[in-house]
Every structure is written in C-alpha cells, then in structure tokens.
Scaffold this motif. Sequence first.
Motif, PDB file in Angstrom:
ATOM      1  N   ALA A 565       0.954  -1.292  -0.116  1.00  0.00           N
ATOM      2  CA  ALA A 565       0.076  -0.052  -0.062  1.00  0.00           C
ATOM      3  C   ALA A 565       0.768   1.239  -0.143  1.00  0.00           C
ATOM      4  CB  ALA A 565      -1.046  -0.234   1.301  1.00  0.00           C
ATOM      5  N   ALA A 566       1.985   1.190   0.717  1.00  0.00           N
ATOM      6  CA  ALA A 566       2.949   2.586   0.824  1.00  0.00           C
ATOM      7  C   ALA A 566       3.403   2.758  -0.540  1.00  0.00           C
ATOM      8  CB  ALA A 566       3.926   2.180   1.895  1.00  0.00           C
ATOM      9  N   LEU A 567       3.899   1.682  -1.218  1.00  0.00           N
ATOM     10  CA  LEU A 567       4.528   1.890  -2.469  1.00  0.00           C
ATOM     11  C   LEU A 567       3.442   2.388  -3.542  1.00  0.00           C
ATOM     12  CD1 LEU A 567       6.578  -1.396  -2.747  1.00  0.00           C
ATOM     13  CD2 LEU A 567       7.555   0.865  -2.621  1.00  0.00           C
ATOM     14  N   ASP A 568       2.253   2.020  -3.488  1.00  0.00           N
ATOM     15  CA  ASP A 568       0.990   2.459  -4.329  1.00  0.00           C
ATOM     16  C   ASP A 568       0.930   3.678  -4.106  1.00  0.00           C
ATOM     17  OD1 ASP A 568       1.249   0.002  -5.555  1.00  0.00           O
ATOM     18  OD2 ASP A 568      -0.524  -0.855  -4.943  1.00  0.00           O
ATOM     19  N   MET A 569       0.861   4.002  -2.661  1.00  0.00           N
ATOM     20  CA  MET A 569       0.646   5.567  -2.193  1.00  0.00           C
ATOM     21  C   MET A 569       1.723   6.568  -3.005  1.00  0.00           C
ATOM     22  SD  MET A 569      -0.507   4.711   1.391  1.00  0.00           S
ATOM     23  CE  MET A 569      -0.657   6.355   1.965  1.00  0.00           C
ATOM     24  N   ALA A 570       2.880   6.208  -2.830  1.00  0.00           N
ATOM     25  CA  ALA A 570       4.013   6.837  -3.441  1.00  0.00           C
ATOM     26  C   ALA A 570       3.691   6.834  -4.891  1.00  0.00           C
ATOM     27  CB  ALA A 570       5.449   6.285  -3.160  1.00  0.00           C
ATOM     28  N   ASP A 571       3.351   6.066  -5.538  1.00  0.00           N
ATOM     29  CA  ASP A 571       3.079   6.154  -6.889  1.00  0.00           C
ATOM     30  C   ASP A 571       1.814   7.118  -7.170  1.00  0.00           C
ATOM     31  OD1 ASP A 571       4.891   4.355  -7.840  1.00  0.00           O
ATOM     32  OD2 ASP A 571       3.829   2.590  -7.751  1.00  0.00           O
ATOM     33  N   ALA A 572       0.676   6.901  -6.380  1.00  0.00           N
ATOM     34  CA  ALA A 572      -0.422   7.884  -6.802  1.00  0.00           C
ATOM     35  C   ALA A 572      -0.014   9.209  -6.402  1.00  0.00           C
ATOM     36  CB  ALA A 572      -1.566   7.493  -5.617  1.00  0.00           C
ATOM     37  N   VAL A 573       0.981   9.570  -5.647  1.00  0.00           N
ATOM     38  CA  VAL A 573       1.315  10.841  -5.471  1.00  0.00           C
ATOM     39  C   VAL A 573       2.097  11.488  -6.565  1.00  0.00           C
ATOM     40  CG1 VAL A 573       3.108  12.299  -4.146  1.00  0.00           C
ATOM     41  CG2 VAL A 573       1.421  10.975  -2.904  1.00  0.00           C
ATOM     42  N   ARG A 574       2.960  10.388  -7.284  1.00  0.00           N
ATOM     43  CA  ARG A 574       3.542  11.088  -8.428  1.00  0.00           C
ATOM     44  C   ARG A 574       2.572  11.199  -9.323  1.00  0.00           C
ATOM     45  NH1 ARG A 574       7.561   7.558  -6.087  1.00  0.00           N
ATOM     46  NH2 ARG A 574       6.668   5.621  -6.742  1.00  0.00           N
ATOM     47  N   ASP A 575       1.404  10.318  -9.551  1.00  0.00           N
ATOM     48  CA  ASP A 575       0.651  10.487 -10.657  1.00  0.00           C
ATOM     49  C   ASP A 575      -0.212  11.951 -10.544  1.00  0.00           C
ATOM     50  OD1 ASP A 575       0.798   8.250 -11.822  1.00  0.00           O
ATOM     51  OD2 ASP A 575      -0.691   7.198 -10.748  1.00  0.00           O
ATOM     52  N   ILE A 576      -0.527  12.332  -9.298  1.00  0.00           N
ATOM     53  CA  ILE A 576      -1.237  13.668  -8.958  1.00  0.00           C
ATOM     54  C   ILE A 576      -0.188  14.823  -9.350  1.00  0.00           C
ATOM     55  CG2 ILE A 576      -1.586  14.957  -6.923  1.00  0.00           C
ATOM     56  CD1 ILE A 576      -2.806  12.484  -5.508  1.00  0.00           C
ATOM     57  N   ASN A 577       1.104  14.637  -8.988  1.00  0.00           N
ATOM     58  CA  ASN A 577       2.177  15.430  -9.408  1.00  0.00           C
ATOM     59  C   ASN A 577       2.113  15.792 -10.908  1.00  0.00           C
ATOM     60  OD1 ASN A 577       3.088  16.385  -6.805  1.00  0.00           O
ATOM     61  ND2 ASN A 577       4.508  14.762  -6.584  1.00  0.00           N
ATOM     62  N   ARG A 578       2.266  14.799 -11.590  1.00  0.00           N
ATOM     63  CA  ARG A 578       2.246  14.751 -13.130  1.00  0.00           C
ATOM     64  C   ARG A 578       0.864  15.665 -13.554  1.00  0.00           C
ATOM     65  NH1 ARG A 578       4.252   9.484 -13.077  1.00  0.00           N
ATOM     66  NH2 ARG A 578       2.102   8.514 -12.977  1.00  0.00           N
ATOM     67  N   ILE A 579      -0.278  15.446 -12.849  1.00  0.00           N
ATOM     68  CA  ILE A 579      -1.324  16.375 -13.178  1.00  0.00           C
ATOM     69  C   ILE A 579      -1.226  17.818 -12.878  1.00  0.00           C
ATOM     70  CG2 ILE A 579      -3.906  16.702 -12.707  1.00  0.00           C
ATOM     71  CD1 ILE A 579      -3.934  13.574 -12.606  1.00  0.00           C
ATOM     72  N   HIS A 580      -0.312  18.054 -11.924  1.00  0.00           N
ATOM     73  CA  HIS A 580      -0.212  19.563 -11.326  1.00  0.00           C
ATOM     74  C   HIS A 580       0.744  20.096 -12.116  1.00  0.00           C
ATOM     75  CE1 HIS A 580      -2.046  19.191  -6.676  1.00  0.00           C
ATOM     76  NE2 HIS A 580      -2.675  18.592  -7.592  1.00  0.00           N
ATOM     77  N   ARG A 581       1.764  19.473 -12.557  1.00  0.00           N
ATOM     78  CA  ARG A 581       2.520  20.107 -13.358  1.00  0.00           C
ATOM     79  C   ARG A 581       2.157  20.339 -14.862  1.00  0.00           C
ATOM     80  NH1 ARG A 581       6.245  16.003 -11.574  1.00  0.00           N
ATOM     81  NH2 ARG A 581       5.843  14.514 -13.386  1.00  0.00           N
ATOM     82  N   ALA A 582       1.030  19.580 -15.222  1.00  0.00           N
ATOM     83  CA  ALA A 582       0.498  19.962 -16.586  1.00  0.00           C
ATOM     84  C   ALA A 582      -0.517  21.036 -16.337  1.00  0.00           C
ATOM     85  CB  ALA A 582      -0.428  18.741 -17.156  1.00  0.00           C
ATOM     86  N   GLY A 583      -0.945  21.452 -15.000  1.00  0.00           N
ATOM     87  CA  GLY A 583      -2.008  22.346 -14.702  1.00  0.00           C
ATOM     88  C   GLY A 583      -1.157  23.492 -14.121  1.00  0.00           C
ATOM     89  N   GLY A 584       0.234  23.718 -13.757  1.00  0.00           N
ATOM     90  CA  GLY A 584       0.913  24.692 -13.258  1.00  0.00           C
ATOM     91  C   GLY A 584       0.548  24.901 -11.848  1.00  0.00           C
ATOM     92  N   ARG A 585       0.280  23.829 -11.154  1.00  0.00           N
ATOM     93  CA  ARG A 585       0.074  23.971  -9.888  1.00  0.00           C
ATOM     94  C   ARG A 585       1.203  23.204  -9.008  1.00  0.00           C
ATOM     95  NH1 ARG A 585      -5.891  21.134  -8.839  1.00  0.00           N
ATOM     96  NH2 ARG A 585      -5.108  19.920 -10.590  1.00  0.00           N
ATOM     97  N   PRO A 586       1.305  23.672  -7.724  1.00  0.00           N
ATOM     98  CA  PRO A 586       2.700  23.115  -6.927  1.00  0.00           C
ATOM     99  C   PRO A 586       2.528  21.757  -6.654  1.00  0.00           C
ATOM    100  CG  PRO A 586       1.006  24.126  -5.402  1.00  0.00           C
ATOM    101  CD  PRO A 586       0.582  24.677  -6.876  1.00  0.00           C
ATOM    102  N   GLU A 587       3.455  20.927  -6.806  1.00  0.00           N
ATOM    103  CA  GLU A 587       3.803  19.615  -6.588  1.00  0.00           C
ATOM    104  C   GLU A 587       3.859  19.135  -4.951  1.00  0.00           C
ATOM    105  OE1 GLU A 587       6.831  17.558  -8.792  1.00  0.00           O
ATOM    106  OE2 GLU A 587       6.409  18.793 -10.697  1.00  0.00           O
ATOM    107  N   ILE A 588       3.659  17.871  -4.774  1.00  0.00           N
ATOM    108  CA  ILE A 588       3.565  17.675  -3.237  1.00  0.00           C
ATOM    109  C   ILE A 588       4.603  16.449  -3.162  1.00  0.00           C
ATOM    110  CG2 ILE A 588       1.114  18.414  -2.876  1.00  0.00           C
ATOM    111  CD1 ILE A 588       0.443  15.455  -3.131  1.00  0.00           C
ATOM    112  N   SER A 589       4.882  16.200  -1.953  1.00  0.00           N
ATOM    113  CA  SER A 589       5.473  15.163  -1.693  1.00  0.00           C
ATOM    114  C   SER A 589       5.200  14.508  -0.197  1.00  0.00           C
ATOM    115  CB  SER A 589       7.149  15.310  -1.581  1.00  0.00           C
ATOM    116  OG  SER A 589       7.366  16.440  -0.766  1.00  0.00           O
ATOM    117  N   VAL A 590       5.455  13.133   0.055  1.00  0.00           N
ATOM    118  CA  VAL A 590       4.925  12.634   1.419  1.00  0.00           C
ATOM    119  C   VAL A 590       5.948  12.008   1.826  1.00  0.00           C
ATOM    120  CG1 VAL A 590       2.356  12.407   0.508  1.00  0.00           C
ATOM    121  CG2 VAL A 590       4.057  10.704   0.020  1.00  0.00           C
TER     122      VAL A 590
END
Length: 750
Positions: A565-590
């Motif tokens: 679950a932790a590994l998939d959560m990290a992947d999910a955050v990376r997916d969110i960041n890809r969307i944020h980069r495309a939309g010009g929003r700040p990235e996150i890290s966990v």
Amino acid sequence: MNALQRHWPRIAITLLPVLLALAHATGLWQLSTLERLDHLIYDMRLRATMPRTLDTRVVIVDVDDASLARQGQWPWARDAMARLTTELLVRQQVAVLGFDVMFLEPDRSSGLQRLRQIASGPLRNMTGLAAEIERLAPALDHDITFAAALHNRRVALGYYFTRTPVPSAKGQLPSAPLLPPDTFPKGASYATAWSGFGASLPMLAEAAPVAGFLNTLIGETGDGVIRSVPLIARYDGEHANAGYYESLALAVYRLANGSPPVRPLLAPGGAMQRLDSLALGRLRIPVDQNASMQVPFRGPGGADGGSFRYVAAADVVEGRLAPGELKDKIVLMGATAPGLQDLRATPVGAAFPGVEVHANIVSGLLDQRLLAVPDYAPGYEVLTVLVAGFVLAFGLSLLSAPRAVLLGAGTAAVLIGVNTWLYIGHSLVLPLASALVMTALAFALNMSWGYFVESRARRGLVRLFGTYVPPQLVDEMLVRPGSYSMRAESKEMTVLFCDMRDFTRLSEQMAPAELQAFLNTVFSRLTNVISAHRGTVDKYMGDCVMAFWGAPIDTPDHAALAVRAALDMADAVRDINRIHRAGGRPEISVGIGINSGVMSVGDMGSAARRSYTVVGDAVNLASRLEGLSAHYGVEIVASGTTRDLAPDCCTWQELDSVLVKGRAQAVAVFTPLTTEAAIAAQRTGQLQRWTQVLSAYRRQDWATGRNLLAPLLAADAKKVLYQLYAQRLASMALRPQDPGWDGATRFETK
C-alpha cells in the motif's frame, strides 16, 4: 469458501422452495395449485400456437337450433336419419360418416308399436288386420330403414362406457374388440377400465359394425376442461367381449385410411412398462398413462370458429346440398344446439361443441400434428427444479442485488424458453409450473433474507466500522458478524503514517476552498489505495493519514499489505504531481512510516467522543519513522520488524539503525524499493555495495566506507542517502574511534 460460509443461511432458505417443488415433482406431495398452473400454461400456449386455419377435409353435420326448428325435436325419426345417411354416403359421396350421437332406444315415430297394440287389443277380432300390419312392418319400422341405410357403408356409430357398482349394458358393442384383453403385460393399468356401456340397438350395431366410444376424461384434470381424449379403453364387463375398444375419432380415422391395425408400443423399462404410443402403420400416436392423446385443437370452436365447415343437418335431410358437394370428406354428425347439452369446456372455449373435439383429433391424426406427454416428464421436472434451484440458491446469495435480479429473470426466461422450444419444436408437453413457482419463491425468499437479515447485520457492522473499514472487509466480517466489536484488544498489527511535506508552504499558496478540494482529492486517492490493500483508515490529522492492518479482521500478511500500500501511495502521489505540473499547480511530496508490532486496538476516547483506533509503543515508533523519511531522502521508512514479517514482498534497502526520541533500544530501518529501482540496483550491484558501506560504517572503518561509497555517489550524486553517509564518514574520520559505539543514530526530535 468464506463467501459460502457467510451466506449458508441464505442458501439454505433459498433451497426450501426447491424441496417443495421436488416433493410435487416426485409425487410425494401433489399440489393442486401447481397442477392448475401447469394446465393454465398449457392452455395459453395451445391457444398461441393453434393453426387457426380451415381444414377442408373434415366437415361437421350439425344438429343446430335451425335444424331442430325445421325437423322437430331431437331425436329425429330414424327414417330421417336414414335419409341423412343415404344423402351423405350416396348423393354426396363422403369418405366416412361418424355419428357423435347414439341410438339407444327403438324408434317409435312410425306408430308401428301402437298399431300392434290396437291389433291385439280393441280390433283383435278383425280378421287379417294383425297379418296385414306385420306384412307392412318392414316398411313401417324406421329402425329397419335406418339399418338398411347403414348396411355395408363406411359408417362409425358412437357409444359410451360406464363404470357403476352394478354394471349395466344397453345395446350392443362391436362384435370384436380392437385389441384382445391379454394385449398388455399383467400388473399395470394401460388404459381406463369400464364395466358397462350404452350402445346402439343390436340391429343398428350389426348393420354398421364399426363403432367407437365417446368418453372423455373430464375428471382427470380436476377443472372440468377437456384437454385429452382416450383412444382406447378396456371393457371388463360380462355383457360383451372383454378387451380394448377404440374411440370414435380413432375409428373414423382408421375407416378413412383403410382400417390399419393398431399396434401398442410400450416404453422401455422394467416389469412395470408404460404404454408409450399406438402405431397405425407408419403413424405413431403418442399417448399418456390413460392411453389418451392431447387434443390438437385447430382454433375456436363452433360454426364461426373457422376450423371446420359446419352444415346444418336439416339441409342434408332435405337434400339442399348440391350433389357431390361433400365428396371424399370425412363427416362427423353431432349437435351444437344448447338444449342437447353436447357443449364442453376446452382450453380454447368454455362452450365447445363435443363433436368438434373428435373432429380436431381426426384432423390432428391426418396432419400428424400430435402432442406428447413423455414418460420422462417427471424426471424432466425434477431435473429443471434441481438445476434452477441450485443456480438460484448459490447465484442469488453470492451476487449483488442488480445481478441477482438479472439471474432470477434469466433463470425464468431459460426455463420458459427451453420448455417452449420443446413444445413447438418437438411437440413435447412438459411441466413448467413447479420450476417457475420455485424460481419466484426462491428469489423472494433470498431477497427478503438479504434485506431483512443480512442487511441488518451489515448495517450494524457499518455503524461500528463503516467509517474505518473498506467495504470488502465488511463483507468478510459478515461471515461471523457476532465476532466483531469495538472492544479493545492487543494483537500484532502493522500501522502506517503518511504525512504531506511542506504543507505549510503549500497552504500559503492556495486559497482555503482550493486547499480543501486539493486535500480531499489527495486523501481520496490515498484512502482508495489503503482500502484496495485491505487496510483500515484510522484518522486524518491535518495533512496526515493514519491506517493500520490486522484489525478488525485478522490478517496474517498485514505487514506485506501495508508495504505494498505504501508503494502504491507513493505512485499515486507521483500521478497527482504529473497532473499538477500539467496544470501549473505546486507539486507535493509525502513521507511514510511503517512499523509492525503488538498494539492495542479498539474503541477508545471519552464519553463525548470515541473512535476505533490503535495505540501503543509500536504506533509511536511508526509516527517517528514517518518523520525520518525526509532525513534519509526516501518516501518510505519501515522498521526492521516490518521488513522481517514481509521479506519477500519487495526489495529492501537498509537505511540505518536509529534511536528515536522516547526509546532506549535502537531500531533498524529500511526502505522498500519500487520494481524499477530494485531492478536497476540489482543490475549495477548497488545494493551489495551499499551493504558493504554500512558494514564498514558500523566497524568504524571510515576509509573503507568512503572508498566503497565513492562509486555509488558517482552513479547517483543527488541521492540524499549517499550524501548523508558521505558527510558522516568524512566527519567520523576526524574523530577517534569510540569503543562503545553501536552504530546507531540518535534523534532527539519527533
């Protein structure tokens, strides 16, 4: 297996209608309601599939109201019947004439009997009167006239059988039965048995030796509706030859086709064989246990029904038809006038002319349009009930409500479709009511149980655990709903903390509403991942989510599930960041911390506010490990205990041995590698070299450690972990070796 265990009461309650239907199908408990429903289904299907066309080969000469008005009340004088017979057989040249009327009493219309009484009474002294009357008797005896019209003609008379405590006989049966009494094996009934009869006068019976009985079996159906008519019947009385006699319809058909012999065919079986059919040359007529055939009705009855041509009997007697108008027709004479009471209830009409029942049988035999009730009908009924019952019992219990509805409707559709296909395509009349009623009852009971019993248990569990436990775990808990409560207990589990880094900076850059929507999106993604790996969400704390594995359901692989679950959560955050980069929003890290160990789980809190949560030293350690993730430059930090419980769930890289605040014992910490990182590390030998670096570090062999670390830094100079240890090794090299050093890193902050 768990699903079956969870639903076995529901499966059992669904099987109750199956047992009821089986009892009916096997004859253990006959249900009249199901029999009536089977009759109703048969009647509806028969009406839907009737040809509804005119059969020009069969004509009905009808004693209707108009004929009675013109020729007088019934029975008519036998000289009128003689004229009718001669008209049909000579002038019209019909192929066969069958009488659905009986001639039980001598004719008295000529007055011959009265003349004889006068000659022997008041005028007995008149010389020659009696002799003259006897000389004129043949001309005045209408029975003799009628017998002469029947003699050597293709005529079949009608009669009826009776069964009374004291057998009676009236008239005369055919001189020989159709089949001898020893035709069938002893020990079983192959046809209806009768002990008396009412037949035509001997004079008439001898003139027209072909005759057939008119009996139907109204009482067999229980509703007074004629659906089948016996083709042969057994006579066991003392007033005529014992044996098997034929019905009027069979006699007429045989007479029209050269009088072929009848050969009974028994169904294969043991000593108690069953009559399967009657063979007339190449024609095979299927019959039931009463030697009856299903009446193949063509359409509605009566002169306006359109199945057969009706000719008024008065028109025939009066010679109103053109010569040869009925040439080569099979003619049946009967009565439809209501006062003569020869109207019957049938599937196609409540007041159906009795003569037309026989006409439909003759027509069906000519067309070989024959319905069969096979001897395996009970077995078919048992099979359909069993198959459909078990499909419903297990399918309805294991499927969701919408799919269960589709299964129930589909099962009923298949039962109806197969049964209808066998009826239309193969002329087989097979039971359907028991399987359909069983399907309806099984569906109703199953859905009721699911709603009133299982849903109640589900609602209770949802009230306790619904905000914490994923739905699939609630389903598993329904196996033993009484085994789960909020009571606190100690058990080995795995707990995970996931915290969003630099949340303060992020919150300063976003409006409150936007920040709330952002957090909802992130937490929804992370919660879905936790639920997919059978985790229980404990709580959300600002920008942190806490979850655990191993409760309320015992989960032996709780550590492996948490790591995945932790590994998939990290992947999910990376997916969110890809969307944020495309939309010009700040990235996150966990940062994620994982620890396994014994902890207390249950309902905890105050009287005002309580929650299902975990507490204990193992929980505190997981929280501390989450804070170390940024220090080591990794997303996930897991304890050695977690790594030992799940050594094969991923590739591990050891980070350090640490002493966190509040603990006196050092803990080995690791990070799980993604599949791509693990493959790269294994291919380049980085993990083996990193293990050697840690070994040299813990031996205080600073020079060796720096030499081993140099290639790793060269390959990945931005890796925080390598930079951290490069700084440590350089710093430690300036200090003297410490004999009491254990290699552990001490952290004094949370």
